[in-house]
Scaffold this active site. Structure first.
Site, PDB file in Angstrom:
ATOM      1  N   HIS A 142      84.139 113.601  96.467  1.00  0.00           N
ATOM      2  CA  HIS A 142      85.496 114.054  96.786  1.00  0.00           C
ATOM      3  C   HIS A 142      85.458 114.671  98.185  1.00  0.00           C
ATOM      4  CE1 HIS A 142      89.498 115.131  94.718  1.00  0.00           C
ATOM      5  NE2 HIS A 142      89.654 115.374  95.988  1.00  0.00           N
ATOM      6  N   GLU A 198      89.733 108.536  96.107  1.00  0.00           N
ATOM      7  CA  GLU A 198      90.652 108.161  97.181  1.00  0.00           C
ATOM      8  C   GLU A 198      89.958 107.622  98.440  1.00  0.00           C
ATOM      9  OE1 GLU A 198      93.391 111.360  97.795  1.00  0.00           O
ATOM     10  OE2 GLU A 198      94.131 111.207  95.754  1.00  0.00           O
ATOM     11  N   ASN A 222      95.770 108.220  91.099  1.00  0.00           N
ATOM     12  CA  ASN A 222      96.320 109.480  91.623  1.00  0.00           C
ATOM     13  C   ASN A 222      97.716 109.192  92.161  1.00  0.00           C
ATOM     14  OD1 ASN A 222      93.785 110.407  91.105  1.00  0.00           O
ATOM     15  ND2 ASN A 222      93.228 110.883  93.225  1.00  0.00           N
ATOM     16  N   GLU A 253      94.963 112.116  88.771  1.00  0.00           N
ATOM     17  CA  GLU A 253      95.727 113.192  89.428  1.00  0.00           C
ATOM     18  C   GLU A 253      97.226 112.920  89.367  1.00  0.00           C
ATOM     19  OE1 GLU A 253      94.604 114.169  93.442  1.00  0.00           O
ATOM     20  OE2 GLU A 253      92.476 113.919  92.972  1.00  0.00           O
TER      21      GLU A 253
HETATM   22  C1  GCO Z   1      94.347 114.159  97.003  1.00  0.00           C
HETATM   23  C2  GCO Z   1      93.184 114.899  96.588  1.00  0.00           C
HETATM   24  C3  GCO Z   1      93.431 116.305  96.133  1.00  0.00           C
HETATM   25  C4  GCO Z   1      94.640 116.979  96.737  1.00  0.00           C
HETATM   26  C5  GCO Z   1      95.868 116.726  95.891  1.00  0.00           C
HETATM   27  C6  GCO Z   1      97.103 117.337  96.535  1.00  0.00           C
HETATM   28  O1  GCO Z   1      94.859 113.372  96.200  1.00  0.00           O
HETATM   29  O2  GCO Z   1      94.722 114.314  98.154  1.00  0.00           O
HETATM   30  O3  GCO Z   1      92.492 114.210  95.562  1.00  0.00           O
HETATM   31  O4  GCO Z   1      92.259 116.906  96.572  1.00  0.00           O
HETATM   32  O5  GCO Z   1      94.439 118.360  96.806  1.00  0.00           O
HETATM   33  O6  GCO Z   1      96.107 115.373  95.804  1.00  0.00           O
HETATM   34  O7  GCO Z   1      97.303 116.790  97.802  1.00  0.00           O
END
Ligand code: GCO
Length: 458
Positions: free
Chosen positions: A121, A166, A298, A358
């Site tokens: 991450h 991501e 996400n 997410e």
């Molecule tokens: C993302 C990341 C997270 C962020 C969340 C809010 O998706 O950017 O996985 O670390 O904090 O999404 O932006």
């Protein structure tokens, strides 16, 4: 009032990430990451903050696990910090780092919480960055070795693995846009990074399969579905190109379709691939398309695009629905796009299983004089998006779980601590945790395995 019930064994959870919550940035042998370097560079983080302390989860993890247990949350998605485990990125393993994650996993299991572990991450060891970072193909093999180390240590107890969080953020947000670490603005480098990240995913899958037999393995992609601002062909192509840039560049190779031809042509035409796809070596695409058990999704918002070329030649985002609601991030609240995305992923890419890794929102509600955090807008956001998930399941989309972002307020990357995504409020001065109204709401939803849809939206 309609009662909505999710399938049996639907896995409810919450998500976090190492750099955003752990702190202890230079403790117990942890090496420097690119995010330590980036956050320590003046001007990179909006409020001048860093993840040096964050939510102090490295020390307070028992309290945070106890909160999840008290709320009856059965799943916890977290990431491991590569530099805490292999400080130089390759070579020497820091046993104290591995010990931390072993204590955390054992604590979760003792609390009856299923761990879902994300290997990457974004916190690449700085020493690898000093050798080219993800632009270097060797980083992909270093990542596979890291995956081997972690899964040998935890593979007997962790049965859900996400290789990367991501890849679009790791590559384009960080090397083309430059908003995230290492802060480059270099198209060819960004597309090379994307390839090496995808390659490292495929190499890691092989290690996980051998070290965590029976485990489920996937990757988490972020999506912001693009809608054309008008019925014009120009706006349609602007939206299509955005989806190619943001999603299909990753989805297509992962699901055996190679890099999307329309985007390869566009990138070559724009000069972003001066050597074409020279970074693709024999066998790479087969490695990238390794079988995975689920796709992590996400989702936060959508984009509405008009073909007004911005200086960087990407279509500008415009809001065609100004009346719609936006979160503190300025992101449009649009659960319909979530519903459509889930259908597209299953029916167009034949993804065998989806886990929402997410979904959540930032609203800046604070504790009142009684310590209550009345975050009704977050409850409404989560309800509406869970209704969209349920609609998709009813339509035949195999969604197996939902991990809300995030368990607690935390370091929001380039925005520092200016945003709050948690169902638990964190006072960063005292490190006191306050359960928001949404935490109790989520507790009750999990206990019922469903929710009431108070009014139909037509
Ligand atoms: C993302 C990341 C997270 C962020 C969340 C809010 O998706 O950017 O996985 O670390 O904090 O999404 O932006």
């Amino acid at each position: 009032m309609t009662k909505i019930t999710f399938p049996d064994r639907f896995l409810w959870g919450v998500s976090t990430a190492a750099y955003q919550i752990e702190g202890a940035w230079n403790e117990d042998g942890r090496g420097e990451s690119i995010w330590d370097r980036f956050a320590h560079t003046p001007g990179r983080i909006q409020d001048g903050s860093t993840g040096d302390v964050a939510c102090d989860h490295y020390h307070r993890w028992p309290e945070d696990v106890a909160i999840m247990r008290a709320l009856g949350i059965p799943g916890y998605r977290f990431s491991v910090a590569w530099p805490r485990i292999v400080p130089a990125g390759r070579g020497l393993v820091n046993q104290k780092g591995l010990d931390f994650y072993n204590r955390l996993v054992d604590g979760l299991l003792q609390a009856g919480i299923t761990p879902l572990l994300t290997l990457y991450h974004w916190d690449l060891p700085q020493s690898l960055q000093d050798e080219g970072g993800w632009t270097a193909r060797e980083t992909a093999t270093a990542f596979a070795t890291f995956a081997d180390v972690v899964s040998r240590s935890l593979g007997d107890r962790v049965k859900h693995w996400v290789t990367h969080n991501e890849p679009w953020c790791t590559s384009l947000l960080s090397h083309q846009i430059g908003l995230h670490a290492p802060g480059w603005q270099d198209w060819p480098a960004a597309l090379t990074v994307a390839h090496h990240v995808l390659l490292s995913h495929g190499l890691a899958v092989e290690r996980l399969r051998s070290n965590a037999p029976g485990a489920e393995v996937g990757i988490a992609l972020n999506f912001d579905p693009a809608w054309p601002a008008s019925p014009s062909a120009a706006d349609y192509h602007a939206a299509r190109r955005h989806e190619g840039y943001f999603s299909r560049w990753f989805l297509d190779p992962l699901y055996g379709r190679r890099y999307p031809a329309d985007m390869v042509e566009y990138y070559i035409q724009e000069g972003y691939l001066p050597q074409g796809l020279a970074f693709v070596q024999e066998g790479d695409l087969e490695t990238i398309a390794a079988h995975t058990d689920f796709l992590g999704v996400n989702y936060y918002t959508r984009r509405v695009l008009r073909d007004t070329a911005a200086p960087d030649n990407l279509p500008q985002t415009v809001f065609a629905a100004p009346a719609s609601e936006h979160t503190a991030m300025g992101w449009e609240v649009h659960p319909e796009s979530f519903y459509r995305l889930l259908n597209r992923l299953h029916f167009e890419y034949l993804v065998p299983k989806l886990i929402i890794t997410e979904n959540g929102c930032s609203y800046l509600d604070h504790p009142d004089e009684n310590g209550r955090v009345a975050d009704g807008r977050r409850i409404r956001y989560l309800s509406d998006h869970l209704i969209a998930v349920h609609r998709a399941i009813q339509n035949g989309v195999p969604v197996a779980g939902y991990f809300q972002w995030s368990l607690m307020d935390n370091f929001e990357w380039a925005l520092g601590y200016t945003q709050r995504f948690g169902i638990v409020y964190v006072d960063y001065v005292t490190q006191k945790r306050y359960l928001k109204d949404s935490a109790y709401w989520y507790r009750d939803l999990i206990a019922r395995n469903g929710l009431e849809q108070y009014k139909s939206d037509g």
